[in-house]
Design a protein around this motif. Sequence first.
Motif, mmCIF file in Angstrom:
data_model
loop_
_atom_site.group_PDB
_atom_site.id
_atom_site.type_symbol
_atom_site.label_atom_id
_atom_site.label_comp_id
_atom_site.label_asym_id
_atom_site.label_seq_id
_atom_site.Cartn_x
_atom_site.Cartn_y
_atom_site.Cartn_z
ATOM 1 N N LEU A 191 0.840 -1.206 0.000
ATOM 2 C CA LEU A 191 0.000 0.000 0.000
ATOM 3 C C LEU A 191 0.877 1.259 0.000
ATOM 4 O O LEU A 191 0.639 2.203 -0.747
ATOM 5 N N GLU A 192 1.912 1.223 0.842
ATOM 6 C CA GLU A 192 2.798 2.388 0.942
ATOM 7 C C GLU A 192 3.564 2.646 -0.353
ATOM 8 O O GLU A 192 3.977 3.767 -0.624
ATOM 9 N N LYS A 193 3.757 1.578 -1.131
ATOM 10 C CA LYS A 193 4.538 1.728 -2.373
ATOM 11 C C LYS A 193 3.683 2.165 -3.568
ATOM 12 O O LYS A 193 4.212 2.355 -4.666
ATOM 13 N N LEU A 194 2.365 2.289 -3.355
ATOM 14 C CA LEU A 194 1.501 2.651 -4.500
ATOM 15 C C LEU A 194 1.865 4.028 -5.042
ATOM 16 O O LEU A 194 2.156 4.953 -4.286
ATOM 17 N N VAL A 195 1.846 4.125 -6.351
ATOM 18 C CA VAL A 195 2.062 5.413 -7.033
ATOM 19 C C VAL A 195 0.930 5.587 -8.049
ATOM 20 O O VAL A 195 0.256 4.612 -8.380
ATOM 21 N N MET B 174 2.978 7.002 9.316
ATOM 22 C CA MET B 174 3.243 8.203 8.528
ATOM 23 C C MET B 174 2.353 9.367 8.975
ATOM 24 O O MET B 174 1.199 9.173 9.346
ATOM 25 N N ARG C 168 0.746 12.636 -0.329
ATOM 26 C CA ARG C 168 1.435 11.632 -1.151
ATOM 27 C C ARG C 168 0.464 10.697 -1.873
ATOM 28 O O ARG C 168 0.721 10.248 -2.979
ATOM 29 N N TYR C 169 -0.643 10.377 -1.200
ATOM 30 C CA TYR C 169 -1.584 9.415 -1.789
ATOM 31 C C TYR C 169 -2.894 10.086 -2.231
ATOM 32 O O TYR C 169 -3.947 9.457 -2.228
ATOM 33 N N PHE D 216 -3.904 10.653 -4.991
ATOM 34 C CA PHE D 216 -4.444 10.046 -6.216
ATOM 35 C C PHE D 216 -5.410 8.896 -5.908
ATOM 36 O O PHE D 216 -6.233 8.528 -6.736
ATOM 37 N N GLU E 24 -8.789 7.919 -8.026
ATOM 38 C CA GLU E 24 -8.715 6.654 -8.792
ATOM 39 C C GLU E 24 -9.871 5.737 -8.379
ATOM 40 O O GLU E 24 -10.479 5.082 -9.218
ATOM 41 N N ILE F 8 -8.971 -1.361 -3.045
ATOM 42 C CA ILE F 8 -7.578 -1.286 -2.564
ATOM 43 C C ILE F 8 -6.859 -2.620 -2.841
ATOM 44 O O ILE F 8 -5.733 -2.643 -3.327
ATOM 45 N N ARG G 152 -6.261 -2.893 -6.453
ATOM 46 C CA ARG G 152 -5.274 -1.890 -6.879
ATOM 47 C C ARG G 152 -3.843 -2.357 -6.595
ATOM 48 O O ARG G 152 -2.902 -1.992 -7.294
ATOM 49 N N MET G 153 -3.688 -3.174 -5.538
ATOM 50 C CA MET G 153 -2.347 -3.648 -5.177
ATOM 51 C C MET G 153 -1.997 -4.943 -5.912
ATOM 52 O O MET G 153 -0.875 -5.412 -5.835
#
Lengths: 204, 173
Positions: A194-198, B2, B10-11, B13, B17, B152, B155-156
């Motif tokens: 999840l943290e690596k998603l771009v 974080m 950072r997220y 998007f 999406e 989610i 998406r991963m």
Amino acid sequence: MGLLSGSSSFTRYKISGPIAEPLVETVRQALAQNTVEDIDNKPEEKTLGWAGFEKAFVQDMTQADIVIGPYLVFALRMDKKNLPAKVLRQHAMQETQKRLAASGREFLSKHEKEEVKEQVSMRLFVRLPPVPYFFDVLWNMDTGIVLFFSTQKAAREAFESLFFKSFGVTLIPLYPFTWAQVSAGLDEDELSALEKLVPAPFVE
Amino acid sequence: MMDVAVALRRYSFLGPEFLTWLWFVTENEPQVIEKAAGEPVTITVGNRIVAEKRRRDSVERIAIRGDEAQMEEGLMALKKGALVTDVNLELELGDSQWRFSIKGETMTFSAMRTPATGPVHSEDEIEGAVLEKAALIEKPLQIMEKIFFAFIKARMDDSWNNTRRAVRKWLEA
């Protein structure tokens, strides 16, 4: 736009840590210790505190006032004095003229202008009655999810800071990333993925 | 953990999406919604969509209100690379219907209209009204949570590129 309104808007939070047991009594005491201070006839512009749900002006809440089934229900009260910009400008101008006449100068420095504005605001705030605004809070004790019935940035920030001051734990706003992070039941590998998603655009 | 403000930036998007994917599945693969929710739920896009295309130093924004013909404009915007940032949805479960808007960036819910509840005439009725209303507000949140978590996980997954291709095909049709 509150809990019982026909149309409601809200921000969702998850409580980040444990709150001292017995929970209801801890919450009741924290609410009672952080009610709104009276700013009538005082130079303060605004004040924040907790209030009862549908019992806005009750200061001494009992457990029965805040517990409904599995929920804790109360409100954030924000008292604010609304000073019209035109009124402030007019009074500041009068005060500026007075100072210039007294000193024989033609202009005030930037710092002096700010000082005039601040002094005039405080003088006017003493004469203005505060307007109370209420935002409902619905806290599900089973899930640790809190709904705050506003999406306004200023109200949300006020709520988050008073919550931390009152209960000593932070609220995690359930934004897309944090929602997935704290509630989706992801394992370590998934959290790392999840943290690596771009961003991955659908259209290149 | 974080910092929340950093994570939000950072997220940023993720929410758009999700809403863009949600529009795609409501139109093309409604069974995905039903499977994720675990209930015979139907979600349709309501009368408002906001789409944004972000460039390095500017944002192109289009807000669409109204009927199907105007929704075509929304699809056109997506075709040019925009994402849905705010959408009004209708959610149906059995005889009950909810309407609400979701903002992608913060996942805040606004203008939520739940199935009708009885009027409150006296203080004695408040407790019952709160319990009824709280349940009616939490229900669509639980459903949206399951759908969001399904997104989610997808998406991963390595197969996400297939979904992206399917969305592109829909937009180009």
